[in-house]
Design a protein around this motif. Structure first.
Motif, PDB file in Angstrom:
ATOM      1  N   ARG A   1       0.827  -1.202   0.000  1.00 36.27           N
ATOM      2  CA  ARG A   1       0.000   0.000   0.000  1.00 36.27           C
ATOM      3  C   ARG A   1       0.870   1.264   0.000  1.00 36.27           C
ATOM      4  NH1 ARG A   1      -1.461   3.481   3.846  1.00 36.27           N
ATOM      5  NH2 ARG A   1      -3.389   4.647   3.608  1.00 36.27           N
ATOM      6  N   THR A   2       1.840   1.313   0.895  1.00 40.34           N
ATOM      7  CA  THR A   2       2.703   2.495   0.990  1.00 40.34           C
ATOM      8  C   THR A   2       3.537   2.663  -0.269  1.00 40.34           C
ATOM      9  OG1 THR A   2       2.799   2.181   3.386  1.00 40.34           O
ATOM     10  CG2 THR A   2       4.434   3.649   2.419  1.00 40.34           C
ATOM     11  N   THR A   3       4.031   1.582  -0.812  1.00 38.71           N
ATOM     12  CA  THR A   3       4.830   1.638  -2.033  1.00 38.71           C
ATOM     13  C   THR A   3       4.011   2.203  -3.190  1.00 38.71           C
ATOM     14  OG1 THR A   3       6.201  -0.215  -1.300  1.00 38.71           O
ATOM     15  CG2 THR A   3       6.187   0.262  -3.665  1.00 38.71           C
ATOM     16  N   LYS A   4       2.759   1.792  -3.312  1.00 39.89           N
ATOM     17  CA  LYS A   4       1.884   2.327  -4.373  1.00 39.89           C
ATOM     18  C   LYS A   4       1.663   3.826  -4.208  1.00 39.89           C
ATOM     19  CE  LYS A   4      -0.758  -1.764  -5.672  1.00 39.89           C
ATOM     20  NZ  LYS A   4      -2.086  -2.395  -5.714  1.00 39.89           N
ATOM     21  N   ILE A   5       1.430   4.244  -2.980  1.00 41.25           N
ATOM     22  CA  ILE A   5       1.228   5.673  -2.722  1.00 41.25           C
ATOM     23  C   ILE A   5       2.486   6.450  -3.088  1.00 41.25           C
ATOM     24  CG2 ILE A   5       0.923   7.390  -0.878  1.00 41.25           C
ATOM     25  CD1 ILE A   5      -0.948   5.270   0.478  1.00 41.25           C
ATOM     26  N   ARG A   6       3.641   5.964  -2.637  1.00 41.01           N
ATOM     27  CA  ARG A   6       4.907   6.650  -2.906  1.00 41.01           C
ATOM     28  C   ARG A   6       5.203   6.692  -4.410  1.00 41.01           C
ATOM     29  NH1 ARG A   6       7.652   4.189   0.607  1.00 41.01           N
ATOM     30  NH2 ARG A   6       8.413   2.524  -0.721  1.00 41.01           N
ATOM     31  N   GLN A   7       4.863   5.643  -5.116  1.00 42.87           N
ATOM     32  CA  GLN A   7       5.104   5.618  -6.568  1.00 42.87           C
ATOM     33  C   GLN A   7       4.184   6.582  -7.308  1.00 42.87           C
ATOM     34  OE1 GLN A   7       4.685   1.411  -7.338  1.00 42.87           O
ATOM     35  NE2 GLN A   7       6.848   1.000  -6.947  1.00 42.87           N
ATOM     36  N   ALA A   8       2.967   6.776  -6.823  1.00 47.01           N
ATOM     37  CA  ALA A   8       2.016   7.680  -7.471  1.00 47.01           C
ATOM     38  C   ALA A   8       2.272   9.149  -7.104  1.00 47.01           C
ATOM     39  CB  ALA A   8       0.584   7.290  -7.093  1.00 47.01           C
ATOM     40  N   TYR A   9       2.959   9.367  -6.023  1.00 44.85           N
ATOM     41  CA  TYR A   9       3.160  10.710  -5.495  1.00 44.85           C
ATOM     42  C   TYR A   9       3.852  11.668  -6.479  1.00 44.85           C
ATOM     43  CZ  TYR A   9       4.414  14.223  -1.921  1.00 44.85           C
ATOM     44  OH  TYR A   9       4.574  15.378  -1.196  1.00 44.85           O
ATOM     45  N   PRO A  10       4.950  11.299  -7.132  1.00 44.01           N
ATOM     46  CA  PRO A  10       5.588  12.244  -8.054  1.00 44.01           C
ATOM     47  C   PRO A  10       4.677  12.676  -9.209  1.00 44.01           C
ATOM     48  CG  PRO A  10       7.091  10.449  -7.549  1.00 44.01           C
ATOM     49  CD  PRO A  10       5.749  10.078  -6.985  1.00 44.01           C
ATOM     50  N   ALA A  11       3.869  11.778  -9.719  1.00 48.85           N
ATOM     51  CA  ALA A  11       2.953  12.137 -10.812  1.00 48.85           C
ATOM     52  C   ALA A  11       1.907  13.146 -10.328  1.00 48.85           C
ATOM     53  CB  ALA A  11       2.277  10.890 -11.372  1.00 48.85           C
ATOM     54  N   HIS A  12       1.461  12.984  -9.098  1.00 44.52           N
ATOM     55  CA  HIS A  12       0.496  13.929  -8.528  1.00 44.52           C
ATOM     56  C   HIS A  12       1.136  15.314  -8.386  1.00 44.52           C
ATOM     57  CE1 HIS A  12      -2.624  15.680  -6.090  1.00 44.52           C
ATOM     58  NE2 HIS A  12      -1.770  15.877  -5.103  1.00 44.52           N
ATOM     59  N   ILE A  13       2.345  15.359  -7.852  1.00 42.05           N
ATOM     60  CA  ILE A  13       3.049  16.639  -7.716  1.00 42.05           C
ATOM     61  C   ILE A  13       3.221  17.281  -9.088  1.00 42.05           C
ATOM     62  CG2 ILE A  13       5.233  17.750  -7.072  1.00 42.05           C
ATOM     63  CD1 ILE A  13       5.561  15.586  -4.911  1.00 42.05           C
ATOM     64  N   ALA A  14       3.649  16.491 -10.067  1.00 47.29           N
ATOM     65  CA  ALA A  14       3.872  17.018 -11.417  1.00 47.29           C
ATOM     66  C   ALA A  14       2.589  17.602 -11.993  1.00 47.29           C
ATOM     67  CB  ALA A  14       4.422  15.923 -12.328  1.00 47.29           C
ATOM     68  N   LYS A  15       1.482  16.915 -11.798  1.00 49.28           N
ATOM     69  CA  LYS A  15       0.201  17.416 -12.305  1.00 49.28           C
ATOM     70  C   LYS A  15      -0.160  18.751 -11.653  1.00 49.28           C
ATOM     71  CE  LYS A  15      -3.597  16.936 -14.698  1.00 49.28           C
ATOM     72  NZ  LYS A  15      -3.536  17.146 -16.136  1.00 49.28           N
ATOM     73  N   MET A  16       0.036  18.850 -10.350  1.00 49.14           N
ATOM     74  CA  MET A  16      -0.262  20.102  -9.640  1.00 49.14           C
ATOM     75  C   MET A  16       0.671  21.225 -10.113  1.00 49.14           C
ATOM     76  SD  MET A  16      -2.860  19.395  -7.757  1.00 49.14           S
ATOM     77  CE  MET A  16      -3.348  18.216  -9.000  1.00 49.14           C
ATOM     78  N   LEU A  17       1.930  20.897 -10.348  1.00 48.46           N
ATOM     79  CA  LEU A  17       2.882  21.917 -10.810  1.00 48.46           C
ATOM     80  C   LEU A  17       2.544  22.412 -12.214  1.00 48.46           C
ATOM     81  CD1 LEU A  17       6.279  20.575  -9.419  1.00 48.46           C
ATOM     82  CD2 LEU A  17       4.981  22.571  -8.629  1.00 48.46           C
ATOM     83  N   GLN A  18       1.911  21.580 -12.999  1.00 46.46           N
ATOM     84  CA  GLN A  18       1.485  22.037 -14.330  1.00 46.46           C
ATOM     85  C   GLN A  18       0.469  23.166 -14.212  1.00 46.46           C
ATOM     86  OE1 GLN A  18       0.236  18.441 -16.328  1.00 46.46           O
ATOM     87  NE2 GLN A  18       2.285  18.077 -17.149  1.00 46.46           N
ATOM     88  N   PHE A  19      -0.317  23.165 -13.148  1.00 49.96           N
ATOM     89  CA  PHE A  19      -1.276  24.257 -12.931  1.00 49.96           C
ATOM     90  C   PHE A  19      -0.572  25.578 -12.634  1.00 49.96           C
ATOM     91  CE2 PHE A  19      -4.141  20.663 -11.561  1.00 49.96           C
ATOM     92  CZ  PHE A  19      -4.954  20.714 -12.689  1.00 49.96           C
ATOM     93  N   THR A  20       0.709  25.511 -12.227  1.00 52.86           N
ATOM     94  CA  THR A  20       1.467  26.736 -11.950  1.00 52.86           C
ATOM     95  C   THR A  20       2.147  27.274 -13.199  1.00 52.86           C
ATOM     96  OG1 THR A  20       3.597  25.697 -11.388  1.00 52.86           O
ATOM     97  CG2 THR A  20       1.943  25.886  -9.614  1.00 52.86           C
ATOM     98  N   GLY A  21       2.024  26.542 -14.304  1.00 52.29           N
ATOM     99  CA  GLY A  21       2.602  27.012 -15.556  1.00 52.29           C
ATOM    100  C   GLY A  21       3.780  26.199 -16.061  1.00 52.29           C
ATOM    101  N   LEU A  22       4.236  25.224 -15.292  1.00 47.49           N
ATOM    102  CA  LEU A  22       5.342  24.382 -15.777  1.00 47.49           C
ATOM    103  C   LEU A  22       4.829  23.429 -16.851  1.00 47.49           C
ATOM    104  CD1 LEU A  22       7.248  23.351 -12.504  1.00 47.49           C
ATOM    105  CD2 LEU A  22       7.889  25.091 -14.169  1.00 47.49           C
ATOM    106  N   ASP A  23       5.646  23.214 -17.873  1.00 41.63           N
ATOM    107  CA  ASP A  23       5.246  22.228 -18.880  1.00 41.63           C
ATOM    108  C   ASP A  23       5.425  20.823 -18.305  1.00 41.63           C
ATOM    109  OD1 ASP A  23       7.883  21.097 -19.468  1.00 41.63           O
ATOM    110  OD2 ASP A  23       8.298  22.884 -20.658  1.00 41.63           O
ATOM    111  N   SER A  24       4.937  19.842 -19.005  1.00 44.40           N
ATOM    112  CA  SER A  24       4.908  18.467 -18.518  1.00 44.40           C
ATOM    113  C   SER A  24       6.291  17.956 -18.118  1.00 44.40           C
ATOM    114  CB  SER A  24       4.294  17.561 -19.592  1.00 44.40           C
ATOM    115  OG  SER A  24       4.370  16.219 -19.210  1.00 44.40           O
ATOM    116  N   ASN A  25       7.287  18.160 -18.971  1.00 43.33           N
ATOM    117  CA  ASN A  25       8.631  17.657 -18.678  1.00 43.33           C
ATOM    118  C   ASN A  25       9.265  18.380 -17.503  1.00 43.33           C
ATOM    119  OD1 ASN A  25       8.589  15.689 -20.675  1.00 43.33           O
ATOM    120  ND2 ASN A  25       9.428  17.063 -22.226  1.00 43.33           N
ATOM    121  N   ALA A  26       9.132  19.694 -17.458  1.00 42.39           N
ATOM    122  CA  ALA A  26       9.682  20.472 -16.344  1.00 42.39           C
ATOM    123  C   ALA A  26       8.998  20.083 -15.041  1.00 42.39           C
ATOM    124  CB  ALA A  26       9.540  21.963 -16.605  1.00 42.39           C
TER     125      ALA A  26
END
Length: 186
Positions: free
Chosen positions: A65-90
């Protein structure tokens, strides 16, 4: 977001983080509460914090369970950062750096069991002492940036080792990582 983008040095970063801490808990946890050893006195108190996942164990436990959460966490952060104007790769690159930064902070955070010991989590000290153990941050200014202008010269620090690690990370981690961390917290 414009204020975060305008940061050019560590001093500005810490001042902005202190103001942002009021509503996001960026970097650490600061609050005012009764002194546990003198209930007649209110005190500025510092507690470990700054993590996006619920507690330090989410960064290290290996159960499914914890491993799945930790693995999904960077994608969630990246998605939220896209709302700040960063492109997908950045955003993906920034998210990986943020997770690495938070993992550094988590390493010096106490486990839940250790947080249950009130004696071990009570370190009353002068602000000058906090500045000695975590000197890359001006703690008097950090407190004042919170809008706290009148306080005793002493604070209660729950986990001094966390504040030493936070201070070291302020200097060792790239400014851009910290700026993205503040955007993520915002």
């Amino acid at each position: 977001l414009k204020a975060i983008d305008a940061v050019t040095d560590v001093r500005q970063l810490v001042q902005l983080a202190a103001r942002q801490n009021l509503f996001s808990g960026a970097m650490c946890t600061l609050y005012i509460n009764q002194d546990a050893k003198n209930s007649d006195v209110m005190a500025v108190q510092f507690y470990q914090g700054g993590l996006g996942l619920p507690n330090r164990d989410y960064y290290f436990n290996t159960d499914e369970r914890t491993t799945k959460i930790r693995q999904a966490y960077p994608a969630h952060i990246a998605k939220m950062l896209q709302f700040t104007g960063l492109d997908s790769n950045a955003a993906k690159t920034a998210a990986a750096s943020i997770v690495q930064l938070e993992t550094t902070l988590a390493k010096s955070s106490r486990k839940l069991e250790a947080l249950r010991d009130p004696e071990a989590n009570y370190h009353k000290m002068a602000v000058t002492q906090l500045n000695k153990i975590a000197g890359n941050i001006d703690w008097n200014d950090f407190i004042k940036q919170q809008g706290i202008n009148k306080f005793a010269d002493t604070v209660i620090v729950g986990q001094p080792e966390f504040y030493t690690a936070l201070s070291n990370a302020v200097k060792s981690q790239p400014l851009e990582t910290w700026k993205n961390y503040l955007k993520w917290n915002l």
